[in-house]
Design a protein around this motif. Structure first.
Motif, PDB file in Angstrom:
ATOM      1  N   ILE A  49     -61.654  -9.024 -15.655  1.00  0.00           N
ATOM      2  CA  ILE A  49     -63.106  -9.014 -15.781  1.00  0.00           C
ATOM      3  C   ILE A  49     -63.578 -10.440 -16.069  1.00  0.00           C
ATOM      4  O   ILE A  49     -63.051 -11.114 -16.949  1.00  0.00           O
ATOM      5  N   ASN A  80     -66.119  -5.665 -21.869  1.00  0.00           N
ATOM      6  CA  ASN A  80     -66.781  -5.333 -20.606  1.00  0.00           C
ATOM      7  C   ASN A  80     -68.274  -5.019 -20.773  1.00  0.00           C
ATOM      8  O   ASN A  80     -68.917  -4.565 -19.837  1.00  0.00           O
ATOM      9  N   SER A  81     -68.844  -5.262 -21.955  1.00  0.00           N
ATOM     10  CA  SER A  81     -70.271  -5.022 -22.196  1.00  0.00           C
ATOM     11  C   SER A  81     -71.010  -6.345 -22.347  1.00  0.00           C
ATOM     12  O   SER A  81     -70.452  -7.324 -22.825  1.00  0.00           O
ATOM     13  N   SER A 125     -72.713  -3.040 -18.436  1.00  0.00           N
ATOM     14  CA  SER A 125     -71.260  -3.135 -18.509  1.00  0.00           C
ATOM     15  C   SER A 125     -70.716  -3.629 -17.172  1.00  0.00           C
ATOM     16  O   SER A 125     -71.374  -3.507 -16.139  1.00  0.00           O
ATOM     17  N   SER A 183     -67.303  -3.566 -14.660  1.00  0.00           N
ATOM     18  CA  SER A 183     -66.020  -2.894 -14.371  1.00  0.00           C
ATOM     19  C   SER A 183     -65.277  -3.680 -13.291  1.00  0.00           C
ATOM     20  O   SER A 183     -65.894  -4.358 -12.481  1.00  0.00           O
ATOM     21  N   SER A 184     -63.973  -3.583 -13.339  1.00  0.00           N
ATOM     22  CA  SER A 184     -63.184  -4.322 -12.344  1.00  0.00           C
ATOM     23  C   SER A 184     -62.776  -3.419 -11.209  1.00  0.00           C
ATOM     24  O   SER A 184     -62.855  -2.235 -11.254  1.00  0.00           O
TER      25      SER A 184
END
Length: 66
Positions: free
Chosen positions: A3, A39-40, A63, A65-66
């Motif tokens: 990320i 991730n946020s 958020s 995401s990967s």
């Protein structure tokens, strides 16, 4: 895939699409400041020029995401 961290100051432009009829193809410029934790992310954005400038500061959260 890792990320990416988006923490920092950003500048950008929004180009209005055809659904915005008389504004289609016009641009709105903005500056944003984000802080990311894992991730946020949270931040603020303000319009700086162009068509449809809102003088109020926007609060943004989301958020990644990967």
């Amino acid at each position: 895939m890792a990320i990416q961290n988006i923490t920092g100051k950003w500048t950008g432009v929004i180009v209005y699409g055809p659904k915005y009829r008389q504004f289609s193809g016009k641009e709105l410029y903005f500056e944003a400041d984000f802080e990311q934790t894992q991730n946020s992310f949270n931040g603020t954005s303000i319009d700086t020029g162009g068509i449809g400038v809102n003088p109020d500061i926007a609060t943004i959260s989301g958020s990644i995401s990967s």
